[in-house]
Write a protein that holds these residues in place. Structure first.
Motif, mmCIF file in Angstrom:
data_model
loop_
_atom_site.group_PDB
_atom_site.id
_atom_site.type_symbol
_atom_site.label_atom_id
_atom_site.label_comp_id
_atom_site.label_asym_id
_atom_site.label_seq_id
_atom_site.Cartn_x
_atom_site.Cartn_y
_atom_site.Cartn_z
ATOM 1 N N ARG A 188 1.048 -2.518 -6.482
ATOM 2 C CA ARG A 188 2.508 -2.699 -6.490
ATOM 3 C C ARG A 188 2.988 -3.070 -7.887
ATOM 4 N N ARG A 189 2.272 -3.987 -8.553
ATOM 5 C CA ARG A 189 2.677 -4.394 -9.904
ATOM 6 C C ARG A 189 2.634 -3.222 -10.874
ATOM 7 N N GLU A 190 1.701 -2.295 -10.630
ATOM 8 C CA GLU A 190 1.572 -1.117 -11.489
ATOM 9 C C GLU A 190 2.391 0.057 -10.972
ATOM 10 N N LEU A 191 3.295 -0.221 -10.005
ATOM 11 C CA LEU A 191 4.188 0.772 -9.405
ATOM 12 C C LEU A 191 3.423 1.906 -8.713
ATOM 13 N N GLY A 192 2.276 1.559 -8.132
ATOM 14 C CA GLY A 192 1.471 2.567 -7.456
ATOM 15 C C GLY A 192 1.131 2.214 -6.015
ATOM 16 N N LEU A 193 1.950 1.361 -5.388
ATOM 17 C CA LEU A 193 1.642 0.926 -4.029
ATOM 18 C C LEU A 193 1.659 2.086 -3.038
ATOM 19 N N GLU A 194 2.662 2.923 -3.113
ATOM 20 C CA GLU A 194 2.753 4.052 -2.184
ATOM 21 C C GLU A 194 1.537 4.960 -2.316
ATOM 22 N N ALA A 195 1.099 5.214 -3.533
ATOM 23 C CA ALA A 195 -0.079 6.061 -3.752
ATOM 24 C C ALA A 195 -1.341 5.379 -3.219
ATOM 25 N N ALA A 196 -1.447 4.071 -3.385
ATOM 26 C CA ALA A 196 -2.615 3.339 -2.895
ATOM 27 C C ALA A 196 -2.678 3.373 -1.372
ATOM 28 N N ILE A 197 -1.536 3.210 -0.726
ATOM 29 C CA ILE A 197 -1.492 3.272 0.736
ATOM 30 C C ILE A 197 -1.779 4.682 1.212
ATOM 31 N N THR A 198 -1.258 5.677 0.516
ATOM 32 C CA THR A 198 -1.534 7.080 0.869
ATOM 33 C C THR A 198 -3.023 7.378 0.740
ATOM 34 N N LYS A 199 -3.663 6.825 -0.267
ATOM 35 C CA LYS A 199 -5.107 7.024 -0.448
ATOM 36 C C LYS A 199 -5.891 6.466 0.738
ATOM 37 N N LEU A 200 -5.417 5.380 1.318
ATOM 38 C CA LEU A 200 -6.079 4.797 2.486
ATOM 39 C C LEU A 200 -5.911 5.653 3.741
ATOM 40 N N ASP A 201 -4.980 6.594 3.703
ATOM 41 C CA ASP A 201 -4.755 7.475 4.856
ATOM 42 C C ASP A 201 -5.935 8.387 5.143
ATOM 43 N N LYS A 202 -6.846 8.547 4.197
ATOM 44 C CA LYS A 202 -8.008 9.399 4.466
ATOM 45 C C LYS A 202 -8.912 8.776 5.523
ATOM 46 N N TYR A 203 -8.748 7.478 5.761
ATOM 47 C CA TYR A 203 -9.535 6.789 6.781
ATOM 48 C C TYR A 203 -8.761 6.789 8.089
ATOM 49 N N SER A 249 3.610 -9.257 1.894
ATOM 50 C CA SER A 249 4.504 -8.101 2.036
ATOM 51 C C SER A 249 3.744 -6.788 1.839
ATOM 52 N N VAL A 250 2.716 -6.759 0.985
ATOM 53 C CA VAL A 250 1.941 -5.520 0.849
ATOM 54 C C VAL A 250 1.100 -5.291 2.103
ATOM 55 N N LEU A 251 0.648 -6.365 2.728
ATOM 56 C CA LEU A 251 -0.071 -6.234 3.994
ATOM 57 C C LEU A 251 0.860 -5.665 5.056
ATOM 58 N N PHE A 252 2.078 -6.171 5.107
ATOM 59 C CA PHE A 252 3.050 -5.635 6.054
ATOM 60 C C PHE A 252 3.332 -4.159 5.765
ATOM 61 N N GLU A 253 3.470 -3.811 4.517
ATOM 62 C CA GLU A 253 3.747 -2.410 4.170
ATOM 63 C C GLU A 253 2.604 -1.498 4.603
ATOM 64 N N LEU A 254 1.376 -1.982 4.498
ATOM 65 C CA LEU A 254 0.231 -1.216 4.975
ATOM 66 C C LEU A 254 0.319 -1.021 6.486
ATOM 67 N N ILE A 255 0.599 -2.098 7.204
ATOM 68 C CA ILE A 255 0.731 -2.022 8.665
ATOM 69 C C ILE A 255 1.851 -1.055 9.034
ATOM 70 N N ALA A 256 2.982 -1.182 8.378
ATOM 71 C CA ALA A 256 4.130 -0.319 8.675
ATOM 72 C C ALA A 256 3.832 1.143 8.351
ATOM 73 N N ALA A 257 3.125 1.387 7.259
ATOM 74 C CA ALA A 257 2.818 2.764 6.863
ATOM 75 C C ALA A 257 1.868 3.435 7.851
ATOM 76 N N ARG A 258 0.957 2.671 8.420
ATOM 77 C CA ARG A 258 -0.016 3.241 9.357
ATOM 78 C C ARG A 258 0.508 3.307 10.788
ATOM 79 N N TYR A 259 1.609 2.649 11.058
ATOM 80 C CA TYR A 259 2.173 2.581 12.398
ATOM 81 C C TYR A 259 2.408 3.983 12.949
ATOM 82 N N GLU A 260 1.841 4.234 14.106
ATOM 83 C CA GLU A 260 1.931 5.495 14.841
ATOM 84 C C GLU A 260 1.347 6.691 14.078
ATOM 85 N N ARG A 261 0.571 6.442 13.048
ATOM 86 C CA ARG A 261 -0.043 7.540 12.288
ATOM 87 C C ARG A 261 -1.553 7.408 12.200
#
Length: 119
Positions: free
Chosen positions: A14-29, A48-60
């Motif tokens: 998130r600090r490096e402005l790459g949170l969305e990409a990091a969460i997307t990378k976890l989608d391979k699992y 909040s980053v933990l919540f964003e991970l949970i929210a991003a994976r929700y129903e996916r």
């Protein structure tokens, strides 16, 4: 990777402005296991980053979460009440919840070692 380590990596992303990409990378699992989530009792930025991970994976994608605290105590994990409720809401919507009220196997092993092999 421990949940606390994952949260730290996501916060760094998130600090490096790459949170969305990091969460997307976890989608391979198909399944992420967040073990001992109750130990993530950090500040709002970390949870909040933990919540964003949970929210991003929700129903996916699937999450398996272990916690030594019931949902009623999750306010200690997420410092914001609304975030706590939103995270729990997403997690339980399609969940199978296993509540295990048993003695810790680690504690049992430690007590056995303390008493010695004859016991």
């Amino acid at each position: 990777m421990r949940t606390t380590d994952l949260v730290q990596r996501l916060q760094l992303a998130r600090r490096e402005l790459g949170l969305e990409a990091a969460i997307t990378k976890l989608d391979k699992y198909q399944l992420l296991i967040l073990d001992d989530i109750a130990y993530v009792t950090k500040d709002q930025a970390e949870t909040s980053v933990l919540f964003e991970l949970i929210a991003a994976r929700y129903e996916r994608r699937s999450l398996l979460i272990t916690a030594n605290q019931p949902f009623g105590e999750w306010g200690k994990i997420f410092p914001d009440q609304a975030m706590t409720l939103a995270a729990i809401d997403r997690l339980v919507h399609h969940a199978t919840i296993l509540e295990m009220n048993v003695e810790s196997y680690r504690r049992k092993a430690a007590l056995k070692r303390k008493r010695g092999p004859a016991d």
